[in-house]
Design an enzyme around this catalytic site. Structure first.
Site, PDB file in Angstrom:
ATOM      1  N   TYR A 144     -13.399  26.493  34.578  1.00 20.53           N
ATOM      2  CA  TYR A 144     -14.392  25.483  34.954  1.00 20.53           C
ATOM      3  C   TYR A 144     -14.908  24.803  33.692  1.00 20.53           C
ATOM      4  O   TYR A 144     -15.232  25.475  32.712  1.00 20.53           O
ATOM      5  CB  TYR A 144     -15.559  26.153  35.687  1.00 20.53           C
ATOM      6  CG  TYR A 144     -16.642  25.192  36.144  1.00 20.53           C
ATOM      7  CD1 TYR A 144     -16.378  24.232  37.123  1.00 20.53           C
ATOM      8  CD2 TYR A 144     -17.923  25.244  35.607  1.00 20.53           C
ATOM      9  CE1 TYR A 144     -17.370  23.359  37.547  1.00 20.53           C
ATOM     10  CE2 TYR A 144     -18.921  24.368  36.030  1.00 20.53           C
ATOM     11  CZ  TYR A 144     -18.639  23.428  36.998  1.00 20.53           C
ATOM     12  OH  TYR A 144     -19.623  22.565  37.419  1.00 20.53           O
ATOM     13  N   ASP A 239     -13.550  25.491  25.380  1.00 24.41           N
ATOM     14  CA  ASP A 239     -14.800  25.347  26.110  1.00 24.41           C
ATOM     15  C   ASP A 239     -15.546  26.674  25.962  1.00 24.41           C
ATOM     16  O   ASP A 239     -15.277  27.634  26.679  1.00 24.41           O
ATOM     17  CB  ASP A 239     -14.516  25.022  27.582  1.00 24.41           C
ATOM     18  CG  ASP A 239     -15.794  24.996  28.420  1.00 24.41           C
ATOM     19  OD1 ASP A 239     -16.877  25.295  27.857  1.00 24.41           O
ATOM     20  OD2 ASP A 239     -15.706  24.688  29.617  1.00 24.41           O
ATOM     21  N   LYS A 267     -25.254  26.588  27.750  1.00 28.37           N
ATOM     22  CA  LYS A 267     -25.838  27.911  28.056  1.00 28.37           C
ATOM     23  C   LYS A 267     -26.615  28.521  26.881  1.00 28.37           C
ATOM     24  O   LYS A 267     -27.697  28.045  26.599  1.00 28.37           O
ATOM     25  CB  LYS A 267     -24.753  28.828  28.637  1.00 28.37           C
ATOM     26  CG  LYS A 267     -24.162  28.188  29.911  1.00 28.37           C
ATOM     27  CD  LYS A 267     -23.365  29.074  30.815  1.00 28.37           C
ATOM     28  CE  LYS A 267     -23.126  28.353  32.134  1.00 28.37           C
ATOM     29  NZ  LYS A 267     -21.777  28.020  32.456  1.00 28.37           N
TER      30      LYS A 267
HETATM   31  C1  LIG Z   1     -21.317  26.566  32.940  1.00 34.72           C
HETATM   32  C2  LIG Z   1     -20.071  26.055  32.369  1.00 34.72           C
HETATM   33  C3  LIG Z   1     -19.862  24.669  32.196  1.00 34.72           C
HETATM   34  C4  LIG Z   1     -20.797  23.635  32.735  1.00 34.72           C
HETATM   35  O1  LIG Z   1     -22.050  23.683  32.135  1.00 34.72           O
HETATM   36  P1  LIG Z   1     -23.299  22.980  32.903  1.00 34.72           P
HETATM   37  O2  LIG Z   1     -24.415  23.150  31.934  1.00 34.72           O
HETATM   38  O3  LIG Z   1     -23.457  23.762  34.175  1.00 34.72           O
HETATM   39  O4  LIG Z   1     -22.939  21.584  33.146  1.00 34.72           O
HETATM   40  C5  LIG Z   1     -18.732  24.263  31.528  1.00 34.72           C
HETATM   41  N1  LIG Z   1     -17.854  25.151  31.059  1.00 34.72           N
HETATM   42  C6  LIG Z   1     -18.003  26.481  31.219  1.00 34.72           C
HETATM   43  C7  LIG Z   1     -17.008  27.421  30.648  1.00 34.72           C
HETATM   44  C8  LIG Z   1     -19.110  26.968  31.896  1.00 34.72           C
HETATM   45  O5  LIG Z   1     -19.230  28.288  32.090  1.00 34.72           O
END
Ligand SMILES: *Cc1c(COP(=O)(O)O)cnc(C)c1O
Length: 430
Positions: A144, A239, A267
């Protein structure tokens, strides 16, 4: 446990907010039932609107590495707020957090702050496309990267390598530039490069996947991707929205010793406020406006409250030399305890773990990619989730999510969790 107020609040919310929630996974659709409304939290515990107490293993989906209402973060935000909440002008604070992030993370010279992980990943691929002057990206099924169009793509039908939209509103035109690969399958990625010569701008990957449960990269997989990128003139984007500042000070790049070309954060970097960021070496970051041609912006980017929270968080992480050892030991203790009681109950299960990311799949086959992660999406998981919730242990309401262990958890909390897991295990199907 009683959920009277939560039920009432949810009914009210559903009237004015789609599904009653501002982010779909909060709605308990994967496990059934209605969501619990949070009232307050401190350290390892969260309290709901009916005053039930839970040991929290979600921790706002990752940001709260040091627990809820972590005092240095709370105090930094309060002090900053008194001086104004937003200026739309540069502040010294932005340089300070940027300096610290650049010092903690290997292989980056410059960083740009945004408001979410979604924005960070969206901007990272735009930068990669602009820098390489190519359109296509490779992403892995089950990873994601936020909800921007290029990532809401599923595998196409038959032999086509093009993705197709997995949400209405994402255009076919966008989908054709995202190619889906299998996680941990280097040969598949090599084939994709072979059939798309000089067209791939970047690979984007969660270096430890955490959005299909926790799925670690096989040894050599990440370095293999890096080598393929180098050989084909493409960029490797890590990511690290979930793994950054969680698996090590320098994130997955440091843990696995693999250099990415662009890194996305979110995060933990915001300490619980809305922050994302992306970073790279000078030659790539200088391709960004106002220095370079790739446009990216944000009215509230680098917001002083968010930056104050993030700086307090990163400082706490940077100054605590035993933090990652403690997190590793606590999570390993939880893993060992759960293995013992799940085995004793005669259950089929798989536990995957990297550092303080851990997840339990109720299936005994190895989980290495999106397809195998699906084995764990079953009735036993739903029963497990509700059994834990009723006994005061709050894990994510989906088998496709990882648990986030925080340093606020004590060994007494972990023992209590293991005891609850043991009790619930006896209720599951063998
Ligand atoms: C949570 C998450 C996102 C998206 O971040 P948001 O602050 O919810 O937009 C993107 N990449 C990874 C790996 C994530 O865990």
């Amino acid at each position: 446990m009683l959920y009277q107020r939560s039920s009432k609040l949810f009914a009210e919310a559903e009237k004015v907010i789609p599904g009653g929630v501002n982010s779909p996974v909060r709605a308990f659709k994967g496990v059934g039932g209605t969501p619990v409304f949070a009232k307050s939290a401190k350290g390892a515990y969260i309290y709901d609107e009916d005053d039930n107490k839970y040991i929290d293993y979600i921790n706002s989906w990752g940001p709260l590495l040091l627990g809820h209402a972590f005092e240095p973060v709370v105090n930094a935000v309060i002090e900053k707020a008194k001086q104004g909440t937003s200026f739309g002008m540069p502040t010294e604070l932005e340089t300070k957090i940027a300096e610290l992030a650049v010092a903690m993370v290997p292989n980056i010279d410059k960083i740009r702050f945004v408001n979410s992980g979604t924005e960070a990943c969206m901007s990272a691929i735009r930068l990669a496309r602009g820098y390489t002057n190519r359109d296509k990206i490779i992403k892995f099924a089950g990873c994601y990267h936020g909800h921007s169009d290029s990532f809401l793509i599923q595998a196409g039908s038959g032999l086509s390598t093009f993705g197709t939209p997995n949400s209405p509103g994402v255009t076919q035109g966008t989908a054709k530039d995202t190619i889906l690969a299998r996680y941990n399958d280097l040969a598949h990625v090599a084939e994709i490069f072979e059939s798309n010569k000089n067209e791939i701008a970047a690979i984007i990957i969660e270096p430890v996947a955490g959005n299909m449960g926790c799925v670690p990269p096989k040894p050599g997989f990440l370095q293999g991707l890096k080598d393929l990128c180098t050989a084909n003139g493409a960029l490797l984007i890590f990511d690290e929205v979930m793994t950054g500042f969680r698996l090590a000070k320098g994130g997955a790049q440091q843990l696995f010793g693999v250099d990415a070309d662009i890194v996305a954060f979110g995060k933990v970097i915001g300490g619980g406020l809305p922050v994302g960021a992306f970073a790279a070496r000078n030659e790539i970051m200088n391709y960004l406006a106002p220095v370079g041609p790739v446009y990216q912006a944000g009215t509230l980017a680098g917001n002083p409250l968010a930056m104050a929270a993030g700086l307090a968080m990163l400082e706490a992480i940077n100054n605590d030399k035993d933090l990652f050892t403690r997190l590793e030991e606590k999570t390993a203790y939880l893993e060992a305890g759960m293995r013992k009681v799940l085995t004793a109950a005669g259950l089929k299960y798989t536990i995957n773990r990297v550092g303080s990311m851990i997840s339990v799949f109720f299936d005994d086959r190895e989980v290495v990619d999106f397809e195998t992660a699906g084995y764990g999406n079953n009735e036993n998981f739903k029963k497990f989730f509700h059994g834990l919730l009723e006994r005061g242990v709050y894990i994510a309401p989906s088998s496709y999510e990882t648990w986030f262990i925080t340093d606020a958890l004590t060994y007494a909390d972990l023992d209590q969790t293991i005891a609850v897991v043991a009790e619930v295990a006896t209720l599951l199907d063998k």
